[in-house]
Design an enzyme around this catalytic site. Structure first.
Site, PDB file in Angstrom:
ATOM      1  N   ARG A  87       0.849  -1.187   0.000  1.00  0.00           N
ATOM      2  CA  ARG A  87       0.000   0.000   0.000  1.00  0.00           C
ATOM      3  C   ARG A  87       0.885   1.238   0.000  1.00  0.00           C
ATOM      4  NH1 ARG A  87      -2.944  -2.898  -1.714  1.00  0.00           N
ATOM      5  NH2 ARG A  87      -4.979  -3.623  -1.011  1.00  0.00           N
TER       6      ARG A  87
ATOM      7  N   GLU B 116      -1.771   7.401  -6.193  1.00  0.00           N
ATOM      8  CA  GLU B 116      -2.226   6.593  -7.321  1.00  0.00           C
ATOM      9  C   GLU B 116      -3.723   6.684  -7.579  1.00  0.00           C
ATOM     10  OE1 GLU B 116      -2.940   2.097  -5.736  1.00  0.00           O
ATOM     11  OE2 GLU B 116      -0.879   2.727  -5.942  1.00  0.00           O
TER      12      GLU B 116
ATOM     13  N   HIS C 100       0.552  -0.516 -10.068  1.00  0.00           N
ATOM     14  CA  HIS C 100      -0.215  -1.414  -9.200  1.00  0.00           C
ATOM     15  C   HIS C 100      -0.609  -2.674  -9.968  1.00  0.00           C
ATOM     16  CE1 HIS C 100      -2.765  -1.210  -5.305  1.00  0.00           C
ATOM     17  NE2 HIS C 100      -2.478  -2.467  -5.602  1.00  0.00           N
TER      18      HIS C 100
END
Length: 331
Positions: free
Chosen positions: A235, A264, A296
């Site tokens: 994260r 993001e 990601h």
């Protein structure tokens, strides 16, 4: 049950449709749409009993309230993380939240190692140089991983897979976790400060809670070895990005690999190639030659997508049948 899938990409639709054709899921009717789930788009769920969302979407209080008004009884997270979901509000309104706790730990761990190798050996730079017929070796020197110390922060399924990869490279592996993983007999567990001080490679593999928000900050970075390699596939908010940028500027890091980052939301999974990035922090990260950034994508393997599709549909079917399967989230 009618389920509205938000933020659908082509790979989502492909894998979910393949599994939906099986007889196990005859009670489920799925509709796919492109917009992400936010408070602004939540009313699109009117008439649906369930919605399916992903890690980059906003399931805060306002979104949950609107979903409740639309009659939604179930939120399916097609991911493991749920820090973007207001579980308290969902519980108060009687909405069940279910997730995919494990899909393919190896997919994320292998991507973390790819970031290590790419950033360390400057593969991204070498590729660009080669494309321009520049075969000089300037700026491409890396360091051996063999014989170095890998610090794994979070030794659950993904962290354990990363630990095994590091062990296979001939690295000494140390770990930090509130619960030791008995399957990792080669890992030496130490405290957080020791991880920082002894590791040549630090790889983050833990969920995001209030207690570990910005766990990698200036104080933590100052305790690290000079020339450390840092990788984050968990994260973004585990790292205080401004402090990371300063550490990179100060020459603290030999290489940094990031699949997740604080800014993001709103840009991840989207084509921003014709836009000017509004976030200066991301622009600065992308400017450093020893930083490798991906979007990601640690989960993005065939095997992981198959597991995500099957577990998500299993969760929906379990809800329809009124049975618990252990993937429910509690506030």
């Amino acid at each position: 049950m009618r389920i509205l899938f938000f933020g659908t990409k082509s790979y989502d639709e492909k894998f979910f449709k393949e599994f939906l054709e099986k007889e196990n899921y005859h009670d489920l009717e799925i509709h796919f749409i492109e917009p992400n789930l936010t408070a602004d788009t939540a009313r699109l769920a009117d008439g649906y009993e369930a919605v399916c969302a992903f890690v980059n979407m906003d399931l805060g209080t306002a979104t949950i309230d609107i979903l409740h008004e639309c009659g939604v009884k179930l939120i399916l997270m097609r991911c493991a993380g749920y820090n973007n979901v207001d579980l308290d509000e969902a519980a108060k309104l009687g909405i069940t939240v279910m997730r995919v706790p494990s899909y393919s730990p190896e997919a994320v761990a292998e991507h973390a190692m790819a970031l290590v190798l790419t950033a360390n050996r400057h593969m991204h730079k070498a590729y660009v140089k080669g494309r321009e017929n520049d075969f000089s070796l300037s700026g491409l020197m890396g360091v051996n991983l063999y014989g170095k110390t890998a610090g794994i922060i979070g030794t659950g399924k993904i962290g354990a897979a990363m630990a095994r990869l590091c062990h296979g490279f001939g690295m000494r592996v140390i770990g930090y976790d509130t619960h030791q993983n008995p399957s990792l007999d080669f890992v030496e567990y130490v405290d957080f400060d020791h991880i920082l001080a002894e590791s040549d490679l630090i790889s983050l593999h833990c969920p995001l809670f209030e207690s570990n928000y910005h766990m990698i900050n200036k104080e933590a970075i100052d305790k690290m070895k000079d020339g450390v390699i840092l990788v984050n596939t968990s994260r973004g908010a585990l790292i205080k990005t401004a402090d990371l940028v300063q550490g990179i500027r100060d020459g603290k890091f030999f290489a940094v690999g990031l699949d997740v980052y604080e800014e993001e939301t709103g840009s991840v999974y989207e084509d921003m190639s014709e836009q000017i990035l509004s976030h200066s922090t991301m622009a600065r990260l992308l400017s450093f030659p020893n930083v490798m950034v991906t979007s990601h994508q640690g989960f993005l393997t065939k095997e992981a997508l198959e597991a995500i599709s099957q577990t998500t549909l299993d969760n929906a079917q379990a809800f329809v049948e009124g049975r618990k399967n252990g993937n429910e989230l509690c506030a």
